[in-house]
Design a protein around this motif. Sequence first.
Motif, PDB file in Angstrom:
ATOM      1  N   LEU A 184      12.343  -5.991  10.752  1.00  0.00           N
ATOM      2  CA  LEU A 184      13.307  -6.979  10.290  1.00  0.00           C
ATOM      3  C   LEU A 184      14.671  -6.324  10.037  1.00  0.00           C
ATOM      4  N   ASP A 185      15.733  -6.993  10.472  1.00  0.00           N
ATOM      5  CA  ASP A 185      17.077  -6.470  10.250  1.00  0.00           C
ATOM      6  C   ASP A 185      18.062  -7.642  10.202  1.00  0.00           C
ATOM      7  N   PRO A 186      18.456  -8.099   9.006  1.00  0.00           N
ATOM      8  CA  PRO A 186      19.363  -9.245   8.888  1.00  0.00           C
ATOM      9  C   PRO A 186      20.720  -9.016   9.544  1.00  0.00           C
ATOM     10  N   ALA A 187      21.081  -7.768   9.776  1.00  0.00           N
ATOM     11  CA  ALA A 187      22.366  -7.482  10.418  1.00  0.00           C
ATOM     12  C   ALA A 187      22.411  -8.035  11.838  1.00  0.00           C
ATOM     13  N   ILE A 188      21.257  -8.142  12.477  1.00  0.00           N
ATOM     14  CA  ILE A 188      21.226  -8.678  13.838  1.00  0.00           C
ATOM     15  C   ILE A 188      21.522 -10.168  13.826  1.00  0.00           C
ATOM     16  N   THR A 189      20.987 -10.883  12.847  1.00  0.00           N
ATOM     17  CA  THR A 189      21.316 -12.309  12.709  1.00  0.00           C
ATOM     18  C   THR A 189      22.808 -12.492  12.495  1.00  0.00           C
ATOM     19  N   ALA A 190      23.399 -11.659  11.649  1.00  0.00           N
ATOM     20  CA  ALA A 190      24.846 -11.741  11.403  1.00  0.00           C
ATOM     21  C   ALA A 190      25.626 -11.474  12.684  1.00  0.00           C
ATOM     22  N   GLN A 191      25.167 -10.506  13.461  1.00  0.00           N
ATOM     23  CA  GLN A 191      25.843 -10.197  14.723  1.00  0.00           C
ATOM     24  C   GLN A 191      25.748 -11.356  15.709  1.00  0.00           C
ATOM     25  N   LEU A 192      24.567 -11.955  15.806  1.00  0.00           N
ATOM     26  CA  LEU A 192      24.385 -13.097  16.701  1.00  0.00           C
ATOM     27  C   LEU A 192      25.238 -14.281  16.261  1.00  0.00           C
TER      28      LEU A 192
ATOM     29  N   THR B 166      13.450  -4.361  17.433  1.00  0.00           N
ATOM     30  CA  THR B 166      14.089  -5.144  16.382  1.00  0.00           C
ATOM     31  C   THR B 166      15.131  -6.098  16.964  1.00  0.00           C
ATOM     32  N   GLN B 167      15.973  -5.609  17.862  1.00  0.00           N
ATOM     33  CA  GLN B 167      16.969  -6.479  18.506  1.00  0.00           C
ATOM     34  C   GLN B 167      16.301  -7.628  19.248  1.00  0.00           C
ATOM     35  N   ALA B 168      15.243  -7.307  20.002  1.00  0.00           N
ATOM     36  CA  ALA B 168      14.555  -8.326  20.797  1.00  0.00           C
ATOM     37  C   ALA B 168      13.887  -9.367  19.910  1.00  0.00           C
ATOM     38  N   PHE B 169      13.143  -8.912  18.919  1.00  0.00           N
ATOM     39  CA  PHE B 169      12.358  -9.834  18.099  1.00  0.00           C
ATOM     40  C   PHE B 169      13.246 -10.648  17.149  1.00  0.00           C
ATOM     41  N   GLU B 170      14.250 -10.020  16.563  1.00  0.00           N
ATOM     42  CA  GLU B 170      15.141 -10.765  15.686  1.00  0.00           C
ATOM     43  C   GLU B 170      15.917 -11.823  16.479  1.00  0.00           C
ATOM     44  N   THR B 171      16.246 -11.528  17.727  1.00  0.00           N
ATOM     45  CA  THR B 171      16.935 -12.529  18.551  1.00  0.00           C
ATOM     46  C   THR B 171      16.008 -13.690  18.873  1.00  0.00           C
ATOM     47  N   ALA B 172      14.753 -13.410  19.179  1.00  0.00           N
ATOM     48  CA  ALA B 172      13.792 -14.491  19.428  1.00  0.00           C
ATOM     49  C   ALA B 172      13.676 -15.386  18.201  1.00  0.00           C
ATOM     50  N   ARG B 173      13.599 -14.790  17.023  1.00  0.00           N
ATOM     51  CA  ARG B 173      13.504 -15.562  15.784  1.00  0.00           C
ATOM     52  C   ARG B 173      14.789 -16.365  15.554  1.00  0.00           C
ATOM     53  N   TYR B 174      15.926 -15.786  15.878  1.00  0.00           N
ATOM     54  CA  TYR B 174      17.215 -16.463  15.725  1.00  0.00           C
ATOM     55  C   TYR B 174      17.309 -17.690  16.635  1.00  0.00           C
ATOM     56  N   ILE B 175      16.914 -17.537  17.887  1.00  0.00           N
ATOM     57  CA  ILE B 175      16.976 -18.653  18.839  1.00  0.00           C
ATOM     58  C   ILE B 175      16.061 -19.792  18.373  1.00  0.00           C
ATOM     59  N   ALA B 176      14.935 -19.446  17.773  1.00  0.00           N
ATOM     60  CA  ALA B 176      14.042 -20.485  17.237  1.00  0.00           C
ATOM     61  C   ALA B 176      14.718 -21.239  16.096  1.00  0.00           C
ATOM     62  N   ARG B 177      15.337 -20.495  15.180  1.00  0.00           N
ATOM     63  CA  ARG B 177      15.933 -21.125  13.991  1.00  0.00           C
ATOM     64  C   ARG B 177      17.233 -21.859  14.302  1.00  0.00           C
ATOM     65  N   ARG B 178      18.022 -21.323  15.205  1.00  0.00           N
ATOM     66  CA  ARG B 178      19.340 -21.916  15.478  1.00  0.00           C
ATOM     67  C   ARG B 178      19.311 -22.937  16.615  1.00  0.00           C
ATOM     68  N   LYS B 179      18.444 -22.738  17.588  1.00  0.00           N
ATOM     69  CA  LYS B 179      18.447 -23.591  18.777  1.00  0.00           C
ATOM     70  C   LYS B 179      17.169 -24.415  18.940  1.00  0.00           C
ATOM     71  N   GLY B 180      16.165 -24.155  18.126  1.00  0.00           N
ATOM     72  CA  GLY B 180      14.933 -24.922  18.221  1.00  0.00           C
ATOM     73  C   GLY B 180      14.112 -24.603  19.452  1.00  0.00           C
ATOM     74  N   LEU B 181      14.299 -23.408  19.999  1.00  0.00           N
ATOM     75  CA  LEU B 181      13.592 -23.004  21.218  1.00  0.00           C
ATOM     76  C   LEU B 181      12.787 -21.746  20.933  1.00  0.00           C
ATOM     77  N   LEU B 182      11.481 -21.813  21.129  1.00  0.00           N
ATOM     78  CA  LEU B 182      10.618 -20.653  20.921  1.00  0.00           C
ATOM     79  C   LEU B 182      10.567 -19.816  22.197  1.00  0.00           C
ATOM     80  N   VAL B 183      11.115 -18.605  22.116  1.00  0.00           N
ATOM     81  CA  VAL B 183      11.092 -17.698  23.265  1.00  0.00           C
ATOM     82  C   VAL B 183      10.301 -16.455  22.890  1.00  0.00           C
ATOM     83  N   GLY B 184       9.729 -15.807  23.892  1.00  0.00           N
ATOM     84  CA  GLY B 184       8.976 -14.592  23.651  1.00  0.00           C
ATOM     85  C   GLY B 184       9.876 -13.420  23.295  1.00  0.00           C
ATOM     86  N   GLY B 185       9.258 -12.339  22.837  1.00  0.00           N
ATOM     87  CA  GLY B 185      10.020 -11.174  22.397  1.00  0.00           C
ATOM     88  C   GLY B 185      10.869 -10.549  23.482  1.00  0.00           C
TER      89      GLY B 185
END
Length: 336
Positions: A317-325, A249-268
């Motif tokens: 999915l865990d929205p708390a990880i997005t909040a932490q990031l 969850t930490q790994a995948f939510e961070t990958a999704r976050y980097i895509a949405r916030r930085k425009g960079l698609l990174v692997g899990g």
Amino acid sequence: MLCTTTTQLIGQTPVMSIAVPDRDTTLVLKIEKNNPGGSMKDRMARSMVLAALEDGRLSPGGTIVESSSGNTGIGLALSALEFGLRFIAVVDHHAAPDKIRMMRALGAEIRYVEGDFREDEVAVVERQRLAAQLGAQLPGALFMNQSDNPANPEGYAGFVDELMAQLPNGIDAFVGCVGTGGSMTGIAQRLKRHNPAVRTIAVEPAGSIVFGKPGHPYYQSGTGTPAGDKVGKVLDYGCIDEGVQVTDTQAFETARYIARRKGLLVGGSSGGTIYKALEFIAAGKLFGTVVTPVADGGEKYLGSVFDGDWMAKRGLLDPAITAQLDAWLAAKACAA
């Protein structure tokens, strides 16, 4: 340089920095997904093929056999094309479908292992067994065995040379994935030769056994060592300052976050190292210039990590990880 083969495009990947507010720290991403096969494994794949050709274990026209979750297989498929070799990739259900498609597109032959495995279970032991069997039975074939192949870590010399040129003010820490141990060993050893004070943090999936914790299934692809398998001989624990685990969850939510916030698609798995790097920085355990590679791109995981339904069905999915990031980065813009 005017290149005449695709593998000559390997390396010279760019770096991108992410400023961390309220810390005298910059997180630097080395964009290894820009290699022609889409991952840092292109480096070690070519290194292993060249070493085998040079010492006679592999002859022109021969066959490469390797167990792979995809990225090593893609790199080997590219090198097989360059040197006129046949390539057989032994895979399981855990490999991302787009990685399988890429290997096939490059002319690789795909062999799936047989067996009843859970969706989040990596069948690496059976993959290794079948690959070794094919390597022994087929005329002119060689099982590359990346986990025990010393040319695996040797393939990352260029990665460190590039970093030294790109970051002339020095590197204070490196955070990377650990699976076979090839990239972590090859990079960490060389960084410490330049500066013994460099902190090296190795990240494995929660459920991997690299650092002696109990094993259990996990979804992260191409990283870690699952229960029942042995840690590769290429892994040098002595060059690693600390080994840590990251959840799916930490790994995948961070990958999704980097895509949405930085425009960079990174692997899990890259999402996992970014999460851990930021966690260490926030805790004051890392400072200065902290480097982590984007080992591969999120383009290979659009049907899994970046698919909300796929994530939700598996409870990832865990929205708390997005909040932490957000708290760690405070919506700061990245610098080119």
